[in-house]
Scaffold this motif. Structure first.
Motif, PDB file in Angstrom:
ATOM      1  N   GLY A  23      54.812  43.264  12.218  1.00 24.55           N
ATOM      2  CA  GLY A  23      56.183  43.263  12.748  1.00 24.55           C
ATOM      3  C   GLY A  23      56.979  42.185  12.045  1.00 24.55           C
ATOM      4  N   ARG A  24      58.308  42.391  11.969  1.00 21.25           N
ATOM      5  CA  ARG A  24      59.159  41.454  11.231  1.00 21.25           C
ATOM      6  C   ARG A  24      58.971  40.032  11.755  1.00 21.25           C
ATOM      7  N   GLY A  25      58.854  39.115  10.816  1.00 23.30           N
ATOM      8  CA  GLY A  25      58.651  37.723  11.201  1.00 23.30           C
ATOM      9  C   GLY A  25      57.191  37.392  11.492  1.00 23.30           C
ATOM     10  N   GLY A  26      56.299  38.370  11.225  1.00 24.76           N
ATOM     11  CA  GLY A  26      54.905  38.243  11.656  1.00 24.76           C
ATOM     12  C   GLY A  26      54.054  37.217  10.928  1.00 24.76           C
ATOM     13  N   SER A  27      54.572  36.630   9.840  1.00 23.84           N
ATOM     14  CA  SER A  27      53.753  35.616   9.153  1.00 23.84           C
ATOM     15  C   SER A  27      53.497  34.397  10.045  1.00 23.84           C
ATOM     16  N   ASP A  28      54.419  34.116  10.934  1.00 23.21           N
ATOM     17  CA  ASP A  28      54.185  33.005  11.875  1.00 23.21           C
ATOM     18  C   ASP A  28      52.923  33.281  12.687  1.00 23.21           C
ATOM     19  N   THR A  29      52.778  34.546  13.084  1.00 20.91           N
ATOM     20  CA  THR A  29      51.620  34.915  13.907  1.00 20.91           C
ATOM     21  C   THR A  29      50.331  34.812  13.094  1.00 20.91           C
TER      22      THR A  29
ATOM     23  N   VAL B 119      51.734  32.529   3.497  1.00 24.62           N
ATOM     24  CA  VAL B 119      52.994  32.681   2.785  1.00 24.62           C
ATOM     25  C   VAL B 119      53.631  34.028   3.113  1.00 24.62           C
ATOM     26  N   SER B 120      54.985  33.994   3.261  1.00 21.13           N
ATOM     27  CA  SER B 120      55.758  35.227   3.476  1.00 21.13           C
ATOM     28  C   SER B 120      56.232  35.783   2.143  1.00 21.13           C
ATOM     29  N   ALA B 121      56.818  36.965   2.191  1.00 24.21           N
ATOM     30  CA  ALA B 121      57.420  37.564   0.993  1.00 24.21           C
ATOM     31  C   ALA B 121      58.588  36.706   0.535  1.00 24.21           C
ATOM     32  N   MET B 122      58.831  36.694  -0.781  1.00 19.61           N
ATOM     33  CA  MET B 122      59.888  35.852  -1.342  1.00 19.61           C
ATOM     34  C   MET B 122      61.266  36.286  -0.835  1.00 19.61           C
TER      35      MET B 122
ATOM     36  N   GLY C  13      55.126  42.639  -0.504  1.00 18.04           N
ATOM     37  CA  GLY C  13      55.962  41.440  -0.655  1.00 18.04           C
ATOM     38  C   GLY C  13      55.121  40.183  -0.572  1.00 18.04           C
ATOM     39  N   GLU C  14      54.243  40.134   0.415  1.00 25.65           N
ATOM     40  CA  GLU C  14      53.399  38.948   0.622  1.00 25.65           C
ATOM     41  C   GLU C  14      52.366  38.823  -0.499  1.00 25.65           C
ATOM     42  N   GLN C  15      51.950  39.970  -1.042  1.00 21.75           N
ATOM     43  CA  GLN C  15      50.931  39.923  -2.101  1.00 21.75           C
ATOM     44  C   GLN C  15      51.497  39.260  -3.353  1.00 21.75           C
TER      45      GLN C  15
ATOM     46  N   GLY D 157      50.712  36.413   4.690  1.00 26.78           N
ATOM     47  CA  GLY D 157      51.128  36.541   6.082  1.00 26.78           C
ATOM     48  C   GLY D 157      51.421  37.987   6.418  1.00 26.78           C
ATOM     49  N   PHE D 158      51.545  38.268   7.730  1.00 25.67           N
ATOM     50  CA  PHE D 158      52.206  39.497   8.200  1.00 25.67           C
ATOM     51  C   PHE D 158      51.369  40.762   8.046  1.00 25.67           C
ATOM     52  N   GLN D 159      50.180  40.678   7.444  1.00 18.93           N
ATOM     53  CA  GLN D 159      49.433  41.909   7.173  1.00 18.93           C
ATOM     54  C   GLN D 159      47.979  41.837   7.612  1.00 18.93           C
TER      55      GLN D 159
ATOM     56  N   ASN E 183      62.879  39.798   0.084  1.00 19.31           N
ATOM     57  CA  ASN E 183      62.093  40.875  -0.509  1.00 19.31           C
ATOM     58  C   ASN E 183      61.748  41.987   0.494  1.00 19.31           C
ATOM     59  N   THR E 184      61.380  41.602   1.709  1.00 23.03           N
ATOM     60  CA  THR E 184      61.009  42.628   2.699  1.00 23.03           C
ATOM     61  C   THR E 184      62.199  43.544   3.006  1.00 23.03           C
ATOM     62  N   ASP E 185      63.398  42.922   3.127  1.00 20.57           N
ATOM     63  CA  ASP E 185      64.604  43.737   3.352  1.00 20.57           C
ATOM     64  C   ASP E 185      64.823  44.682   2.180  1.00 20.57           C
TER      65      ASP E 185
HETATM   66  N1  ASP Z   1      58.021  39.176   5.205  1.00 20.00           N
HETATM   67  C1  ASP Z   1      58.007  39.577   6.577  1.00 20.00           C
HETATM   68  C2  ASP Z   1      59.420  39.708   7.097  1.00 20.00           C
HETATM   69  O1  ASP Z   1      60.363  39.503   6.380  1.00 20.00           O
HETATM   70  C3  ASP Z   1      57.176  38.659   7.428  1.00 20.00           C
HETATM   71  C4  ASP Z   1      57.708  37.251   7.597  1.00 20.00           C
HETATM   72  O2  ASP Z   1      58.546  36.795   6.832  1.00 20.00           O
HETATM   73  O3  ASP Z   1      57.251  36.575   8.529  1.00 20.00           O
HETATM   74  O4  ASP Z   1      59.603  40.054   8.237  1.00 20.00           O
END
Ligand code: ASP
Ligand code: ADP
Ligand code: MG
Length: 595
Positions: free
Chosen positions: A149-155, A40-43, A73-75, A135-137, A46-48
């Motif tokens: 890195g941004r978008g890292g939950s996919d990874t 799961v990513s941040a809601m 955010g992810e927590q 995700g992402f951490q 939230n990261t922004d």
């Molecule tokens: N929350 C992180 C971001 O906004 C990671 C993700 O969404 O994949 O970049």
């Protein structure tokens, strides 16, 4: 019992209702008999929001504290998702990156995954839980929290799918699949049913933010099929797999990076080792450089231009300034009002005139091309930011990307044709599990018998590149690499391209025609050059590959005359007499990464 990894992005857990919907999807999969791991990513945004908060406290926050902050955010979302699952009558346990044993290096804000321990996840799954992983951490050796890195939950999701040997990896997001380009920019974009790892990796790295590019590296290395689909509807989505949708269409997708910056180092002494000095200073800061164009030297000096993400411009300029004296360059210029528009396709390498078609489309839309770089599966152009969407639409139209190719295959057809073929995941067994994101190279080779043509003083207005490459194509000449970059003089650019050595005379003849017609300054042709190719996975995001290549060649006193990079290859054009020395040296230098 089969195992499914499901990943929910920010918009898919943006509010309580969406969190419940995600929980229901996971429970449904569990009730269908699967073991389920959620990432799961941040809601929402939230990261922004956290980034904004940090910027209000500090202009230049310590990287470690930034990751500490962003990981929260992810927590929040894993805990809420686990609670929602409980509330709906199933069992779930939320885990942070540290708790799933996600070990990374210590490059804060762009950490790479080293290893993942699966015991705890397996144990919780065995006990009937749905595992909800942040995700992402991850954490480094000192237990510092890192982010990918941004978008890292996919990874995170694809990496977990890889190490757990998941049967499928479902990416739930706010679009119903992968489109030929971002459907929010061009509503006419078409959803594709299938896209290959190589195309998706390249598109993601060139601006298609729908997937984190490094997640596709994992997928390709470990043969994980990815199913991208909507959180909000039941449409079938897109499969990202080894095979492309079509084996004939030259271009399968277009992408744009709106916020790019161009940097030009002027008057660099044209001797081996100078590019290395410039690019190693940048690579030390782990900044990914793209569209590297080095003009063929005039009076023993050359201009080196390249692009970086606009957000990295300041750091890049600092890096270059720190070596200006050592390099002995004359000056440094930049432009931060530019965008990169690219097309990608597995089949373009085998077809002529693909580049000319792209350039013609841009010319017809009156878009001026400032820089060009090509590689075997992509063509990138740099344009003024104010022209970028127009340019994207023009190329999307020119390759009829809104239309399904006549030989398009569905995922079930591809699966049926695959049969028992085993080579799809052949790389896996040869990879070490303690360095999951380590550089993976598949070969180093030399293409001999090449020639290069260079035109100097190419006027900087729309239509020139189109005219040039249409004329060359009409003469039946197959062009391999094309680069266009700043010429430093006369508000002009210079264009170089490579052809087979047998086509040198004919190419020169055509180039001279073009030169006369457009009143250019100079045309040169050189035979006896060779192309050295380093092939692998994720070569642009591994910022040290091109730098290392420059270093090794400089150490052997070999000048790199042209270079291009994609996620799949780094190609350097050098004097043919050094080709085998270069290849041998690179094989030794890159041995640890060669598989
Ligand atoms: N929350 C992180 C971001 O906004 C990671 C993700 O969404 O994949 O970049
Ligand atoms: P998530 O929060 O689920 O990770 P992202 O915002 O990271 O979602 O990615 C989804 C977005 O990616 C879409 O809303 C879309 O605007 C954008 N996008 C960019 N390129 C593409 C593409 N080629 N196909 C589909 N979506 C794309
Ligand atoms: Mg995303």
């Amino acid at each position: 019992m089969s195992l499914i990894v499901q990943k929910f992005g920010g918009t898919s857990v943006a509010d309580v209702e969406k969190i419940r919907a995600a929980a229901r999807k996971a429970i449904r999969a569990q009730r269908e008999g699967h073991r389920v791991v959620l990432v799961v990513s941040a809601m929402g945004k939230n990261t922004d929001g956290l980034l904004q908060l940090a910027s209000e406290v500090s202009e230049n926050p310590p990287a470690r504290e930034m990751d500490m902050l962003l990981s929260t955010g992810e927590q929040v979302s894993v805990a809420l998702v686990a609670m929602a699952i409980h509330e709906l009558g199933a069992r779930a346990v939320s885990l942070t990156g540290g708790q799933i044993g996600m070990k990374t290096d210590n490059s804060f804000s762009r950490a790479r995954i080293q290893s993942i321990s699966t015991e705890r996840i397996e144990r919780l799954l065995d006990q009937g839980n749905i595992v909800v992983a942040a995700g992402f951490q991850g954490t480094d050796d000192d237990l510092n929290i890192t982010t990918l890195g941004r978008g890292g939950s996919d990874t995170t999701a694809v990496a977990l799918a890889a190490v757990l040997g998941a049967d499928s990896c479902e990416i739930y997001t706010d679009v119903d699949g992968i489109y030929t380009t971002d459907p929010r920019r061009l509503p006419e974009a078409r959803r594709v049913e299938v896209i290959s790892y190589d195309e998706m990796l390249e598109l993601a790295s060139l601006g298609a933010g729908v997937m984190h590019n490094r997640s596709i590296e994992f997928a390709k290395k470990f043969g994980v099929p990815i199913h991208v689909r909507s959180s909000f509807s039941d449409t079938s989505g897109t499969m990202i797999v080894a095979e492309p949708e079509s084996t004939s269409q030259p271009v399968s997708g277009a992408a744009m990076t709106a916020d790019e910056a161009r940097v030009t180092v002027l008057g660099v002494p044209d001797v081996p080792g100078k590019s290395y000095q410039v690019f190693s200073a940048i690579a030390e800061r782990k900044i990914a450089v793209d569209m590297v164009v080095q003009n063929v030297g005039k009076a023993g000096r050359a201009d080196i231009s390249f692009t970086v993400p606009r957000g990295e411009l300041t750091a890049t300029l600092q890096a270059v300034e720190s070596v200006m004296d050592e390099v002995g360059a004359d000056g440094l210029t930049h432009d931060d009002q530019v965008s990169k528009v690219s097309v990608v396709g597995m089949n373009m390498a085998s077809q002529t005139n693909v580049a000319a078609r792209m350039f013609r489309a841009l010319a017809d839309a009156s878009v001026n091309i400032q820089m060009i770089t090509t590689s075997e599966i992509k063509i990138s152009t740099l344009v003024a930011r104010s022209d970028a969407t127009l340019a994207l639409r023009a190329v999307h139209d020119a390759f009829s990307l809104h239309q399904k190719p006549s030989d398009a295959k569905t995922w079930s057809q591809i699966k049926a044709e695959r049969g028992e073929r085993a080579d799809v995941d052949a790389l896996v067994s040869r990879l070490r599990n303690d360095a999951l994101e380590a550089l993976t190279l598949t070969g180093i080779s030399v293409t001999d018998h090449q020639a290069r043509i260079t035109l100097h003083g190419v006027p900087d207005y729309p239509g020139i590149a189109a005219d040039m490459f249409e004329t060359i194509g009409a003469a039946g000449i197959f062009v391999d690499m094309i680069v266009q970059g700043y010429d430093g003089e006369d508000a002009a650019t210079s264009v170089s391209f490579t052809v087979d050595a047998d086509d040198l005379a004919k190419s020169l003849e055509v180039a001279r025609e073009i030169y006369k017609q457009h009143q250019m300054r100079d045309v040169q042709g050189t035979g006896d050059i060779a192309k050295v190719t380093v092939s692998g996975i994720g070569l642009r995001s591994h910022t040290n590959v091109a730098t290392k290549l420059f270093h090794e060649l400089a150490e052997s006193d070999i000048n790199v005359e042209m270079i291009n990079t994609s996620e799949l290859q780094v190609n350097a054009v050098i004097d043919a007499k050094f080709a085998s020395t270069a290849a041998e040296r690179l094989k030794v230098a890159f041995a640890p990464a060669l598989h």
